[in-house]
Design a protein around this motif. Structure first.
Motif, PDB file in Angstrom:
ATOM      1  N   ILE A 137     -24.971  74.032  66.140  1.00 41.83           N
ATOM      2  CA  ILE A 137     -24.512  72.667  66.362  1.00 41.83           C
ATOM      3  C   ILE A 137     -25.307  71.759  65.424  1.00 41.83           C
ATOM      4  N   ARG A 138     -24.609  71.049  64.555  1.00 38.38           N
ATOM      5  CA  ARG A 138     -25.271  70.109  63.648  1.00 38.38           C
ATOM      6  C   ARG A 138     -25.403  68.757  64.340  1.00 38.38           C
ATOM      7  N   LEU A 139     -26.635  68.267  64.422  1.00 35.06           N
ATOM      8  CA  LEU A 139     -26.924  67.008  65.096  1.00 35.06           C
ATOM      9  C   LEU A 139     -27.494  65.993  64.111  1.00 35.06           C
ATOM     10  N   ASN A 140     -27.482  64.718  64.523  1.00 29.97           N
ATOM     11  CA  ASN A 140     -27.921  63.657  63.632  1.00 29.97           C
ATOM     12  C   ASN A 140     -29.376  63.245  63.806  1.00 29.97           C
ATOM     13  N   ASN A 141     -29.927  63.457  65.001  1.00 30.42           N
ATOM     14  CA  ASN A 141     -31.287  62.975  65.239  1.00 30.42           C
ATOM     15  C   ASN A 141     -31.923  63.715  66.410  1.00 30.42           C
ATOM     16  N   GLN A 142     -33.217  63.476  66.589  1.00 36.10           N
ATOM     17  CA  GLN A 142     -33.988  64.179  67.609  1.00 36.10           C
ATOM     18  C   GLN A 142     -33.508  63.835  69.017  1.00 36.10           C
ATOM     19  N   GLU A 143     -33.070  62.608  69.231  1.00 32.72           N
ATOM     20  CA  GLU A 143     -32.612  62.215  70.562  1.00 32.72           C
ATOM     21  C   GLU A 143     -31.378  63.017  70.974  1.00 32.72           C
ATOM     22  N   GLU A 144     -30.473  63.266  70.030  1.00 31.45           N
ATOM     23  CA  GLU A 144     -29.317  64.114  70.327  1.00 31.45           C
ATOM     24  C   GLU A 144     -29.764  65.537  70.672  1.00 31.45           C
ATOM     25  N   LYS A 145     -30.752  66.037  69.932  1.00 29.04           N
ATOM     26  CA  LYS A 145     -31.252  67.393  70.211  1.00 29.04           C
ATOM     27  C   LYS A 145     -31.877  67.463  71.598  1.00 29.04           C
ATOM     28  N   ASP A 146     -32.702  66.481  71.931  1.00 28.93           N
ATOM     29  CA  ASP A 146     -33.328  66.466  73.256  1.00 28.93           C
ATOM     30  C   ASP A 146     -32.277  66.441  74.359  1.00 28.93           C
ATOM     31  N   PHE A 147     -31.206  65.679  74.144  1.00 34.22           N
ATOM     32  CA  PHE A 147     -30.136  65.598  75.140  1.00 34.22           C
ATOM     33  C   PHE A 147     -29.471  66.958  75.313  1.00 34.22           C
ATOM     34  N   GLN A 148     -29.167  67.636  74.205  1.00 34.01           N
ATOM     35  CA  GLN A 148     -28.505  68.940  74.310  1.00 34.01           C
ATOM     36  C   GLN A 148     -29.406  69.991  74.937  1.00 34.01           C
ATOM     37  N   LEU A 149     -30.694  69.897  74.695  1.00 33.03           N
ATOM     38  CA  LEU A 149     -31.615  70.814  75.372  1.00 33.03           C
ATOM     39  C   LEU A 149     -31.576  70.591  76.874  1.00 33.03           C
ATOM     40  N   GLU A 150     -31.510  69.329  77.290  1.00 32.77           N
ATOM     41  CA  GLU A 150     -31.402  69.009  78.719  1.00 32.77           C
ATOM     42  C   GLU A 150     -30.104  69.554  79.311  1.00 32.77           C
ATOM     43  N   GLN A 151     -29.051  69.623  78.482  1.00 37.82           N
ATOM     44  CA  GLN A 151     -27.759  70.125  78.942  1.00 37.82           C
ATOM     45  C   GLN A 151     -27.692  71.642  78.961  1.00 37.82           C
ATOM     46  N   GLY A 152     -28.751  72.293  78.492  1.00 40.08           N
ATOM     47  CA  GLY A 152     -28.816  73.750  78.554  1.00 40.08           C
ATOM     48  C   GLY A 152     -28.395  74.470  77.292  1.00 40.08           C
ATOM     49  N   THR A 153     -28.156  73.747  76.204  1.00 41.75           N
ATOM     50  CA  THR A 153     -27.815  74.405  74.940  1.00 41.75           C
ATOM     51  C   THR A 153     -29.066  75.068  74.374  1.00 41.75           C
ATOM     52  N   PRO A 154     -29.004  76.347  74.019  1.00 44.11           N
ATOM     53  CA  PRO A 154     -30.188  77.034  73.479  1.00 44.11           C
ATOM     54  C   PRO A 154     -30.705  76.348  72.207  1.00 44.11           C
ATOM     55  N   GLU A 155     -32.023  76.201  72.108  1.00 42.38           N
ATOM     56  CA  GLU A 155     -32.604  75.493  70.972  1.00 42.38           C
ATOM     57  C   GLU A 155     -32.271  76.161  69.646  1.00 42.38           C
ATOM     58  N   LYS A 156     -32.132  77.486  69.624  1.00 38.70           N
ATOM     59  CA  LYS A 156     -31.849  78.195  68.380  1.00 38.70           C
ATOM     60  C   LYS A 156     -30.494  77.796  67.788  1.00 38.70           C
ATOM     61  N   LYS A 157     -29.621  77.198  68.615  1.00 35.44           N
ATOM     62  CA  LYS A 157     -28.307  76.777  68.130  1.00 35.44           C
ATOM     63  C   LYS A 157     -28.312  75.355  67.562  1.00 35.44           C
ATOM     64  N   LEU A 158     -29.390  74.622  67.721  1.00 32.18           N
ATOM     65  CA  LEU A 158     -29.415  73.204  67.383  1.00 32.18           C
ATOM     66  C   LEU A 158     -30.166  72.960  66.079  1.00 32.18           C
ATOM     67  N   MET A 159     -29.533  72.229  65.161  1.00 31.65           N
ATOM     68  CA  MET A 159     -30.178  71.846  63.911  1.00 31.65           C
ATOM     69  C   MET A 159     -29.919  70.377  63.622  1.00 31.65           C
ATOM     70  N   ILE A 160     -30.983  69.651  63.321  1.00 33.53           N
ATOM     71  CA  ILE A 160     -30.852  68.235  62.965  1.00 33.53           C
ATOM     72  C   ILE A 160     -30.637  68.136  61.461  1.00 33.53           C
ATOM     73  N   VAL A 161     -29.420  67.791  61.077  1.00 29.10           N
ATOM     74  CA  VAL A 161     -29.080  67.627  59.659  1.00 29.10           C
ATOM     75  C   VAL A 161     -28.209  66.372  59.545  1.00 29.10           C
ATOM     76  N   PRO A 162     -28.812  65.206  59.366  1.00 27.61           N
ATOM     77  CA  PRO A 162     -28.017  63.970  59.290  1.00 27.61           C
ATOM     78  C   PRO A 162     -27.241  63.864  57.990  1.00 27.61           C
ATOM     79  N   LEU A 163     -26.459  62.809  57.874  1.00 28.21           N
ATOM     80  CA  LEU A 163     -25.686  62.552  56.666  1.00 28.21           C
ATOM     81  C   LEU A 163     -26.567  61.897  55.613  1.00 28.21           C
ATOM     82  N   VAL A 164     -26.192  62.087  54.362  1.00 25.05           N
ATOM     83  CA  VAL A 164     -26.901  61.457  53.247  1.00 25.05           C
ATOM     84  C   VAL A 164     -26.557  59.972  53.195  1.00 25.05           C
ATOM     85  N   ILE A 165     -27.523  59.163  52.800  1.00 25.32           N
ATOM     86  CA  ILE A 165     -27.285  57.746  52.559  1.00 25.32           C
ATOM     87  C   ILE A 165     -27.410  57.494  51.063  1.00 25.32           C
ATOM     88  N   ALA A 166     -26.399  56.844  50.486  1.00 25.68           N
ATOM     89  CA  ALA A 166     -26.310  56.687  49.027  1.00 25.68           C
ATOM     90  C   ALA A 166     -27.214  55.553  48.546  1.00 25.68           C
TER      91      ALA A 166
END
Length: 352
Positions: A137-166
């Protein structure tokens, strides 16, 4: 014997008409595909009724093949066909068709364009279940990751990779006096710019000469009605859709960028405005609080009174404007550069 190339398949449910006018690195649908090409992969797009507009995009690399599926059964056929070739599927949106993919394919990446917190318990349960089936699961920030961990999504599935800003397009060019407010981005009901106008009307009582500028297409009829009924409608300036270089120049004229969205993923417009020297008034939603917590002012969704107070606070404290402006620009250049994000994208693809 020469090894066969790996295959990368992006599933796109909609391709907005303004996307061909974006710079490549801020095109959230195409940029990852170019990174896959750089990894010497075969790249495909699967979509419906999008082929013409996608192929009109000058940033589309000619090596990317666009498949316009005919019906649901043809869609299933395409998924199964590519899955049998051990392809990586990159799924771009929160649609029921997207959630079929991990049942049929083994290597899958999901990225939603909204925050992962759903508004109903049933939708949250469904999402949590399907998220566990995707490889990454590609996430935008740490807060999204923390939320998904609370929801029971395994940490190994979560990666924080935001969009590039030009940052080569959007940058601070004018250090002169700035006075007005600006909202940048297409106006939809989810953007809730009615809250921004309600706040603006309060601020007008404090600073009568101030104006608010709306940059982007207006797609919300309720917002149009609100503006037409406002006693300050002559000070609400509409610019419509603008090309990137013109947007950058316009943003450089204004002091405060306002966002009152109810739901966002990573709103690139916020970062663009910050790079152009605007300080930020943002709603307390997951997409913003974890990223801009130290250099923005926040209000609850729909709370136009707090938003107005935040605007006035900036106007009364130029030292805070200077501090937040500098810190925000430095953070974006450090954490959201093309080099930084493309390194993370390569790791994302390799992990799938």
């Amino acid at each position: 014997m020469k090894n066969k190339k790996q295959i990368f398949v992006s599933i796109i449910w909609g391709y907005p008409a303004h996307f061909p006018k974006l710079v490549l690195e801020e095109n959230c649908l195409l940029h990852v595909l170019n990174v896959a090409l750089e990894q010497d992969m075969e790249v495909y797009i699967i979509g419906k009724n999008n082929k013409k507009i996608i192929e009109s995009d000058p940033n589309l690399d000619p090596r990317i093949k666009v498949i316009d599926y005919k019906n649901f059964f043809n869609y299933l056929f395409q998924i199964i066909k590519f899955s049998l070739k051990n392809s990586i599927f990159y799924v771009n949106s929160y649609e029921w068709q997207s959630f079929i993919v991990p049942f049929l394919a083994r290597r899958t990446i999901f990225m939603a364009h909204t925050e992962p917190k759903r508004r109903s318990k049933i939708k949250q349960i469904v999402q949590n279940f399907v998220y566990k089936l995707f490889t990454i699961i590609r996430l935008n920030n740490q807060e999204e990751k923390d939320f998904q961990l609370e929801q029971g999504t395994p940490e190994k599935k979560l990666m924080i990779v935001p969009l590039v800003i030009a940052e080569n397009v959007f940058k601070l060019e004018d250090m002169g006096e700035r006075t007005d407010l600006v909202c940048f981005g297409n106006v939809t009901p989810k953007k809730d710019l009615i809250t921004a106008i309600n706040a603006f009307e309060i601020v007008k009582e404090y600073k009568p000469e101030i104006k608010i500028h709306i940059v982007g297409k207006v797609l919300d009829e309720n917002f149009k009605r609100k503006v037409s009924e406002s006693k300050y409608k002559n000070d609400i300036i509409f610019h419509g859709f603008m090309e990137n270089d013109k947007v950058s120049k316009e943003l450089n004229k204004h002091i405060i960028y306002i966002n009152s969205s109810l739901d966002e993923g990573q709103c690139v417009a916020v970062y663009d405005a910050a790079l152009c020297g605007c300080v930020l008034c943002l709603p307390k939603i997951m997409s913003f609080t974890g990223v801009f917590k130290d250099f923005a002012l926040f209000h609850d969704t729909h709370d136009h009174q707090q938003l107005a107070k935040n605007i006035i606070y900036y106007l009364e404290h130029p030292e805070i404007v200077g501090k937040y402006r500098t810190e925000c620009i430095n953070m974006i250049k450090k954490d959201y550069s093309k080099k930084t994000i493309e390194t993370k994208l390569r790791d994302l693809i390799l992990k799938a």
